[in-house]
Design a protein around this motif. Structure first.
Motif, PDB file in Angstrom:
ATOM      1  N   GLY A 128     -13.729  54.682  33.338  1.00  0.00           N
ATOM      2  CA  GLY A 128     -12.323  54.730  33.715  1.00  0.00           C
ATOM      3  C   GLY A 128     -11.368  54.152  32.703  1.00  0.00           C
ATOM      4  N   ARG A 129     -11.888  53.475  31.668  1.00  0.00           N
ATOM      5  CA  ARG A 129     -11.029  53.019  30.572  1.00  0.00           C
ATOM      6  C   ARG A 129     -11.814  53.237  29.291  1.00  0.00           C
ATOM      7  N   ILE A 130     -11.090  53.631  28.242  1.00  0.00           N
ATOM      8  CA  ILE A 130     -11.832  54.047  27.060  1.00  0.00           C
ATOM      9  C   ILE A 130     -11.988  52.985  25.984  1.00  0.00           C
ATOM     10  N   ALA A 131     -11.308  51.844  26.095  1.00  0.00           N
ATOM     11  CA  ALA A 131     -11.476  50.847  25.032  1.00  0.00           C
ATOM     12  C   ALA A 131     -12.354  49.682  25.453  1.00  0.00           C
ATOM     13  N   SER A 132     -12.129  49.149  26.627  1.00  0.00           N
ATOM     14  CA  SER A 132     -12.931  47.990  27.001  1.00  0.00           C
ATOM     15  C   SER A 132     -12.901  47.750  28.501  1.00  0.00           C
ATOM     16  N   ILE A 133     -13.887  47.012  28.936  1.00  0.00           N
ATOM     17  CA  ILE A 133     -13.914  46.528  30.316  1.00  0.00           C
ATOM     18  C   ILE A 133     -13.982  45.004  30.239  1.00  0.00           C
ATOM     19  N   PHE A 134     -13.105  44.385  30.952  1.00  0.00           N
ATOM     20  CA  PHE A 134     -13.061  42.928  31.060  1.00  0.00           C
ATOM     21  C   PHE A 134     -13.531  42.570  32.448  1.00  0.00           C
ATOM     22  N   GLU A 135     -14.563  41.765  32.505  1.00  0.00           N
ATOM     23  CA  GLU A 135     -15.110  41.442  33.805  1.00  0.00           C
ATOM     24  C   GLU A 135     -14.994  39.931  33.955  1.00  0.00           C
ATOM     25  N   ILE A 136     -14.202  39.505  34.903  1.00  0.00           N
ATOM     26  CA  ILE A 136     -13.990  38.074  35.073  1.00  0.00           C
ATOM     27  C   ILE A 136     -14.699  37.623  36.344  1.00  0.00           C
ATOM     28  N   ASN A 137     -15.528  36.605  36.207  1.00  0.00           N
ATOM     29  CA  ASN A 137     -16.229  36.082  37.368  1.00  0.00           C
ATOM     30  C   ASN A 137     -15.688  34.710  37.712  1.00  0.00           C
ATOM     31  N   THR A 138     -15.551  34.464  38.984  1.00  0.00           N
ATOM     32  CA  THR A 138     -15.052  33.155  39.385  1.00  0.00           C
ATOM     33  C   THR A 138     -16.213  32.301  39.851  1.00  0.00           C
ATOM     34  N   ARG A 139     -15.929  31.032  39.987  1.00  0.00           N
ATOM     35  CA  ARG A 139     -16.939  30.120  40.473  1.00  0.00           C
ATOM     36  C   ARG A 139     -17.221  30.424  41.938  1.00  0.00           C
ATOM     37  N   GLU A 140     -18.424  30.118  42.361  1.00  0.00           N
ATOM     38  CA  GLU A 140     -18.773  30.443  43.742  1.00  0.00           C
ATOM     39  C   GLU A 140     -18.635  29.254  44.665  1.00  0.00           C
ATOM     40  N   GLY A 141     -18.398  28.122  44.115  1.00  0.00           N
ATOM     41  CA  GLY A 141     -18.228  26.951  44.965  1.00  0.00           C
ATOM     42  C   GLY A 141     -19.490  26.124  45.020  1.00  0.00           C
ATOM     43  N   ASN A 142     -19.292  24.836  45.016  1.00  0.00           N
ATOM     44  CA  ASN A 142     -20.421  23.915  45.064  1.00  0.00           C
ATOM     45  C   ASN A 142     -21.017  23.905  46.460  1.00  0.00           C
ATOM     46  N   LYS A 143     -22.325  24.052  46.524  1.00  0.00           N
ATOM     47  CA  LYS A 143     -22.982  24.178  47.819  1.00  0.00           C
ATOM     48  C   LYS A 143     -23.168  22.834  48.516  1.00  0.00           C
ATOM     49  N   ASN A 144     -23.090  21.785  47.737  1.00  0.00           N
ATOM     50  CA  ASN A 144     -23.450  20.494  48.304  1.00  0.00           C
ATOM     51  C   ASN A 144     -22.281  19.532  48.455  1.00  0.00           C
ATOM     52  N   ASN A 145     -21.353  19.602  47.525  1.00  0.00           N
ATOM     53  CA  ASN A 145     -20.304  18.604  47.544  1.00  0.00           C
ATOM     54  C   ASN A 145     -18.931  19.227  47.448  1.00  0.00           C
ATOM     55  N   PHE A 146     -17.995  18.518  48.034  1.00  0.00           N
ATOM     56  CA  PHE A 146     -16.613  18.905  47.902  1.00  0.00           C
ATOM     57  C   PHE A 146     -16.128  18.442  46.536  1.00  0.00           C
ATOM     58  N   PHE A 147     -15.289  19.244  45.950  1.00  0.00           N
ATOM     59  CA  PHE A 147     -14.869  18.958  44.592  1.00  0.00           C
ATOM     60  C   PHE A 147     -13.485  19.557  44.363  1.00  0.00           C
ATOM     61  N   ALA A 148     -12.612  18.800  43.743  1.00  0.00           N
ATOM     62  CA  ALA A 148     -11.266  19.313  43.477  1.00  0.00           C
ATOM     63  C   ALA A 148     -10.879  18.979  42.058  1.00  0.00           C
ATOM     64  N   GLN A 149     -10.069  19.809  41.474  1.00  0.00           N
ATOM     65  CA  GLN A 149      -9.555  19.495  40.152  1.00  0.00           C
ATOM     66  C   GLN A 149      -8.155  20.057  40.004  1.00  0.00           C
ATOM     67  N   GLY A 150      -7.484  19.591  39.001  1.00  0.00           N
ATOM     68  CA  GLY A 150      -6.130  20.069  38.785  1.00  0.00           C
ATOM     69  C   GLY A 150      -5.571  19.464  37.537  1.00  0.00           C
ATOM     70  N   GLY A 151      -4.302  19.730  37.307  1.00  0.00           N
ATOM     71  CA  GLY A 151      -3.699  19.156  36.119  1.00  0.00           C
ATOM     72  C   GLY A 151      -2.246  19.529  36.009  1.00  0.00           C
ATOM     73  N   ILE A 152      -1.601  18.881  35.068  1.00  0.00           N
ATOM     74  CA  ILE A 152      -0.224  19.256  34.786  1.00  0.00           C
ATOM     75  C   ILE A 152      -0.034  19.404  33.293  1.00  0.00           C
ATOM     76  N   SER A 153       0.777  20.370  32.954  1.00  0.00           N
ATOM     77  CA  SER A 153       1.158  20.586  31.572  1.00  0.00           C
ATOM     78  C   SER A 153       2.676  20.729  31.608  1.00  0.00           C
ATOM     79  N   PRO A 154       3.311  20.857  30.471  1.00  0.00           N
ATOM     80  CA  PRO A 154       4.773  20.943  30.521  1.00  0.00           C
ATOM     81  C   PRO A 154       5.294  22.128  31.338  1.00  0.00           C
ATOM     82  N   ILE A 155       4.476  23.144  31.517  1.00  0.00           N
ATOM     83  CA  ILE A 155       4.958  24.345  32.180  1.00  0.00           C
ATOM     84  C   ILE A 155       4.494  24.437  33.631  1.00  0.00           C
ATOM     85  N   THR A 156       3.247  24.091  33.876  1.00  0.00           N
ATOM     86  CA  THR A 156       2.713  24.347  35.208  1.00  0.00           C
ATOM     87  C   THR A 156       1.983  23.137  35.776  1.00  0.00           C
TER      88      THR A 156
END
Lengths: 891, 379
Positions: A318-346
């Motif tokens: 369906g596209r002739i130059a490339s396919i980009f496949e992005i996978n996300t994390r599935e989540g930790n099965k055992n522990n709760f975990f959070a992360q974050g951050g701030i930069s000048p923009i976001t």
């Protein structure tokens, strides 16, 4: 003093070597150590009440959990260090659930099958599954190697791998980037399976690694393929402190863009609309925030991305130059975990953890700008009245129903709003969801089924002139269902087959007057829909001992569906208002036009020895949708359009050849690939066309051919303190539009360089780890300037100068060169503390070089002068702060 | 579309910069350009035949000794005369230019090359509806300065039978003064004092000049042949123009769609560039061909139009501080100024008796291009 620190001191100052798991000793401290104390005393005291024990041998100190039994070391003595660390509580603990088939002994022996099983002499099927010990997630791309047979394999997306072995005893090693390698004895009695968990590398911070998924650099069947993990891009310097996977992708050979801060990019000489982006099977039609300054994916939840520039697997098309496949994390099965951050923009946060322990996990993320304060600081009325905001959010749920079934749900959205003073308001948004079911029929056959839908839309209010002011809206929906089978057939044939179906629904929108004084003629650009169905089959097998072959075939069939009014033009003449001979109407869902074709793939891999191979491939791809874009970079108001009765689908044929070598001891991979690509029916635009004028699209576009070729050289280093890659690419991309009439030609029918034809490109991405807490990273980027059409002569009329231009894209803007630097400082590394934070100092364009973003000519008082615009003309320094709650090791 | 990247760069205070740039373009072109028009409402019609010159050394290179003629579709012809500056002109009274007729330009060069335009229809024009200004701020993209000034606008209101394509040419006239009257001046190092003919000689000037920009608009996307707030020129407070009185003459031309496209291409190429959201510069499509060699690339356009005019004169605006051209008076001293440059002009402050001098452009108003007599119509 933390025990780990103490050990570190000893290892540095003495010839002692310690073997242990970080997690065990994380909270252990040593107190009141005095000169002259015996090491045994200090450790015994420190381990009191921790359940930890140790023993020493020569200058080696082994720390372990459990009873103070000195394990008898396995016979493969050379590897006892690794073997020892492999004896961990988790593999024993989880053993119960695999009681029938697995038995990991103290001697690190995995026994598969039963002693008295019928031994009919055939090879036994051994299935293994490799998990990440700290998160329970499957490890993709782990290498499994059977020493005695010099036979290897790689784990798949679910962490599974298969081996066919004659009954007997083997030594197998299991290794994964970023994980600690394990070596076990493997005793094969009959068919069976086992599960192994790998632990994070003991001494391990984020590192830059580019690793090939599923297939290695040398052994694998993929060419023009890169996989990058979030872990590996953590420390790549970025502008304004925003981690950005697409900016990282642009450091890879064969990936170009037209200018910094512009959206979209070009893979091996293809236009931006020739790339497909999937995030967990959701198609994403606009991957940028703020016109391209940022990417519309929050890096927090991304686990890795794969880029196929060549040999796109048969399951994709369906596209002739490339396919980009992005996978996300599935989540930790055992522990709760959070992360974050701030930069000048976001600011960004994400969280993950178990919903039902070991069974159901979630991942969620949110990112948003708070940049309006910057606008308000600027002392200009026009800018003060402007504002720019964006946000993106995701939610993922992952349910491990049983060992054979896994269900995943994912939701993604991103949104942008941008108002340019009182003149323009832009907004655009992606929204999509997917449901994925992974099923295992047996050890050899798996099925992945998914359904996904996504919607991209934009709105634009143009208020530049009160009489002409208008409002425009646009949307495209992409709904896709797919079923992918993977079958490990006898004789080591890896067979993949399946089907997928895409429904495109476009509402090209309306142009309607905005405001009471607008006299704009309302225009409806109409709706259109199409369906693309495909079947595919591929087989990867060994033809000769050193020759592996991958054969794939994809068949795609596309129908452009009504409702539609199709104008008919005089055959052979340019399509314009004067050559119209009639029109036909089609009812909803009625077939207007169809296109179909076979898209073969062939890859050969010939091994020249253990660590060297050559590969060659051929690959055909076809695409049924394109972007109406006649500006140099993608604009937020560019519309996707389906191929129809007049515009035929672009088709690409690519051949490539490559040489690959690994220096395994140094962790260095070398690849050299050359390619040539022929594209037909590439879409170009007549001068000065206006896509919202309501004129039929076929009267505005022209179709031509495109030739791309290039050589990509890349050297990657994945291990030790210095990691990263260096790449050089030579490439060209030429377009020819040569119709039989003048108005069907561009550049008089002669070939011209595409807007993103940048012959020379050099990238160096490096990360140097000073210590576990401190690392430096640097990028060096050089590319030839992008092509530009420049005025070559002046003439006069009415006392004004006018310009005469060169042939299209004959010249180039000045070459681009940039160095970035970043310093990453981790907070202290206690494993079990509640929160962990790290700082990143980024310097973008360290040398402050005034790189040309564009070159333009402007008439001032009748005199035309040339100017060069640089966007980042000075070093941009940003400091960002990131935090993690929970297990900091979880990437 | 305004280049958002440029805007964003400014917005984020990125220290973006725009610098003069000379491309390394070495290409010999020797193309002919034929530009001309037949304009009802203008007494003298002009045709210019030139050759292109290199970017690095732009020159007006007229092709002399051509035979230039405009014919209409009824067979009438008007021969043009060559002027010393290399242009060709012909006086044609309005009565001889008929609305609805089609005109063709024919040029024969001394080498015998024959060029002809397509026939262009003379469409009727329409009165300038209204011209007005607003006080607006803006950023000079190239200089990076913030400016205050007047943005002029024109409104259109025409019958549907009139053309949908318009062009405006502007001519400004303004009154200004030098920094101070000349009390006396030195011509050379002898420092002999000379006196002006009268006290205020070279003090007040009136300057008239064409504004060299393309102003175009069309109503083709609109329901009616009406359009408001079409931007014309911008006059900032950083020049002398708005100091005393400013007058703008607006000439409005109707034209064909092809002529409009031709000028629009020029405008896009030289006025709206700078970002990646611009289109590839398209070569403006000429309507002139070499009769004997249709493959020759010919530049220029011949168009027919009906002109109307309106004048807007505005006195000094009270609330708008006008800075004018920078002109500082410095106290005259023989030590500093005795060596010139000459001529050196002196103003003696009648109150203090202190002598001041400045740049001669600041004393002699005609050096800035003005004349010491106002135009006839000036009040």
């Amino acid at each position: 003093m933390a025990l780990e620190e103490f050990i570190g001191t000893l290892q540095r100052d003495t010839n002692l070597e310690f073997y242990y798991k970080s997690a065990w000793i994380d909270s252990v401290v040593v107190r009141n150590v005095r000169k002259g104390d015996l090491l045994e005393q200090v450790l015994a005291q420190a381990f009191r009440g921790t359940g930890l024990n140790f023993f020493t041998e020569d200058n080696q100190v082994f720390i372990f959990q459990g009873d103070p039994v000195v394990a008898s070391l396995p016979e493969y003595d050379d590897h006892r260090k690794k073997a020892f660390t492999g004896v961990d509580a988790t593999s024993e603990g989880n053993g119960d659930q695999y009681m029938t088939t697995i038995n990991i002994s103290r001697e690190n022996m995995i026994t598969v099958g039963e002693e008295h099983a019928n031994n009919n002499g055939r090879k036994k099927r051994v299935q293994g599954r490799i998990l990440n010990g700290s998160t329970g997630e499957p490890l993709i791309g782990a290498t499994i190697y059977v020493k005695q047979l010099s036979l290897g394999t790689i784990s798949d997306v679910d962490g599974n791998f298969f081996l066919e072995l004659a009954p007997g005893q083997y030594t197998i090693s299991m290794d994964h980037m970023a994980m600690k390698a394990l070596e076990y004895g493997l005793k094969v009695l009959s068919d069976g399976s086992f599960t192994i968990e790998l632990e994070n590398e003991l001494i391990e911070l984020e590192e830059i690694t580019v690793i090939d998924k599923r297939r290695g650099n040398v052994d694998g069947m993929l060419m023009g393929y890169e996989r990058i993990t979030t872990r590996s891009m953590k420390e790549i310097p970025v502008v304004m402190g925003e981690k950005d996977i697409l900016k990282v992708a642009q450091m890879l050979p064969g990936v170009q863009n037209v200018g910094e801060g512009s959206s979209g990019f070009n893979v091996r000489g293809g236009s931006p609309d020739q790339n497909m982006f999937y995030i967990n099977n959701i198609s994403v039609y606009n991957t940028s925030h703020l016109f391209g300054f940022f990417t519309a994916f929050s890096p927090d939840i991304i686990s890795d991305f794969s880029l196929y520039k060549n040999n796109v697997p048969a399951k994709y098309g369906g596209r002739i130059a490339s396919i980009f496949e992005i996978n996300t994390r599935e989540g930790n099965k055992n522990n709760f975990f959070a992360q974050g951050g701030i930069s000048p923009i976001t600011g960004h946060v994400s969280a993950e953890g178990p919903v039902i322990k070991e069974k159901v996990t979630f991942v969620a993320s949110y990112r948003s700008t708070y940049s309006d304060w910057i606008l308000n600081r600027i002392n200009d009325q026009d800018l003060k009245n402007s504002n720019a905001t964006f946000s993106d959010a995701t939610l993922g749920l992952n349910a491990e129903i049983n060992t054979d079934n896994r269900l995943r749900f994912f939701y993604y959205q991103s949104a942008d709003k941008f108002s340019l003073s009182t003149r323009n308001d832009y907004s655009y948004a992606n929204r999509g969801a997917s449901l994925l079911w992974d099923h295992r029929f047996n050890n050899n056959l798996t099925l992945d089924v998914s359904a996904a839908t996504s919607n991209y839309g934009f709105g634009n209010i143009d208020k530049n002139n009160v009489s002409e002011a208008y409002e425009q809206d646009y949307s495209i929906r992409h709904s896709e269902a797919r079923a992918d089978f993977t079958w490990l057939a006898p004789g080591n044939h890896l067979i993949e087959f399946g089907a997928n179906s895409v429904l495109y629904q476009l509402n090209r929108g309306n142009i309607i007057p905005y405001g009471p004084e607008s006299r704009r003629i309302p225009i409806s650009l109409g709706e259109e829909q199409g369906v693309e169905n495909s079947l595919y089959l591929s087989d990867e097998f060994s033809l000769l001992p050193r020759l592996n072959l991958l054969l794939g075939l994809r068949y795609s069939h596309y129908m452009y569906l009504g409702p539609a009014d199709v104008i008919r033009y005089d055959e052979g003449l340019p399509k314009n208002q004067f050559t119209v001979i009639g029109s036909e109407s089609y009812a909803p869902w009625e077939k207007v036009q169809s296109y179909s074709g076979f898209e073969p793939r062939v890859v050969l891999n010939y091994s020249l020895g253990n660590n060297t191979s050559v590969k060659a491939s051929y690959n055909r791809l076809q695409q049924y949708i394109f972007l109406l874009s006649n500006t140099i970079a993608l604009a937020p108001t560019d519309q996707w359009k389906l191929t129809d009765s007049h515009i035929t689908p672009p088709l690409s044929d690519q051949v490539s050849a490559g040489f690959y070598h690994d220096f395994q001891d140094q962790g260095i991979n070398i690849s050299v690939e050359a390619y040539k690509k022929w594209i037909s029916n590439v879409v170009e635009y007549k001068d000065g066309v206006d896509f919202i004028s309501g004129a039929p699209v076929e009267t505005q576009v022209l179709q031509g051919t495109q030739d791309s070729r290039g050589i990509e050289v890349m050297v990657k280093k994945n291990t030790n303190r210095l990691t990263g890659w260096v790449s050089y690419t030579w490439s060209r991309s030429m377009v020819t539009v040569d119709g039989s009439f003048d108005e069907m030609q561009i550049n008089d029918g002669s070939p011209f360089p595409s807007n993103y034809d940048r012959p020379h490109s050099f990238n160096l991405v490096s990360n140097y780890r000073i210590s576990r807490r401190l690392s430096f990273s640097s990028n060096i980027v050089y590319t030839s300037g992008r092509p530009v059409t420049l005025p070559i002569a002046v003439y006069y009329s009415e006392n004004q100068q006018y310009l005469y231009y060169s042939s299209r894209n004959k010249y180039r803007i000045p070459d681009y060169f940039r160095i970035d630097l970043s310093v990453n400082l981790e907070g202290n590394l206690k494993f079990k503390k509640l929160a962990h934070s790290f700082w990143m100092l980024n310097i973008y364009n360290l040398t402050g070089r005034e790189n040309a973003y564009s070159v333009f000519y402007e008439a001032r008082a009748g005199q035309i002068k040339g100017y060069r615009l640089s966007i980042f003309a000075q070093p941009i320094v940003t400091l960002s702060w990131n935090f993690k709650f929970g297990n900091y090791n979880s990437e | 579309m305004l280049a958002p990247a440029v805007f964003f760069a400014l917005l984020m205070n990125f220290s973006s910069c725009i610098e003069p740039y000379t491309a390394d373009v070495e290409e010999a072109t020797d193309l002919i350009s034929v530009e001309g028009s037949i304009i009802r409402g203008e007494l003298v019609q002009t045709v210019v035949v030139t050759r292109t010159s290199a970017m690095v050394n732009p020159q007006f290179l007229p092709v002399r000794d051509c035979m230039v003629e405009v014919v209409d579709d009824q067979g009438a012809g008007f021969l043009f005369n060559e002027n010393p500056d290399g242009t060709y002109t012909r006086t044609i009274p309005d009565e001889m230019l008929k609305i609805g007729r089609k005109y063709q330009l024919r040029v024969t060069t001394p080498r015998g090359e024959r060029y002809e335009s397509s026939y262009e229809r003379l469409n009727s024009g329409t009165e300038v509806d209204s011209v007005y200004y607003r006080v607006e701020d803006r950023i000079d993209k190239v200089a990076g300065e913030e400016l205050t000034g007047l943005q002029f606008y024109v409104d259109l209101e025409a019958a549907d039978s009139i053309s949908r394509y318009y062009r405006w040419s502007l001519e400004e006239t303004y009154e200004y003064t030098s920094v101070a009257p000349i009390s006396y001046y030195y011509l050379d190092e002898s420092l002999e004092q000379y006196y002006p003919e009268y006290d205020t000689e070279f003090f007040r000037c009136w300057k008239t000049a064409g504004i060299k920009d393309l102003f175009l608009s069309s109503t083709k996307n609109l329901v009616m042949n009406e359009k408001k707030m079409i931007p014309l020129n911008y006059v900032s407070t950083e020049s002398d123009r708005l100091k005393i009185k400013y007058s703008l003459l607006i000439r409005q031309y109707t034209m064909s769609e092809n002529a409009y496209r031709y000028w629009l291409n020029h405008k896009i190429a030289t006025q709206e560039a700078g970002g990646l959201y611009t289109q590839q510069p398209g070569q403006p499509v000429s309507n002139i061909v070499n009769v004997d060699d249709s493959t020759e690339q010919v530049l220029g356009f011949f168009w027919a139009s009906h002109k109307t005019e309106q004048r807007l004169t505005i006195p000094r605006i009270n609330d708008l501080p006008v800075f004018g051209d920078p002109c500082d008076l410095v106290e005259f001293s023989f030590a500093d100024h005795g060596k010139g440059p000459f001529p050196m002009y002196i103003w003696v402050d009648p109150m203090s008796g202190i002598r001041y001098t400045s740049n001669r452009f600041c004393f002699v108003c005609t050096l800035k291009g003005g004349e010491t007599q106002p135009p006839d119509w000036w009040e």
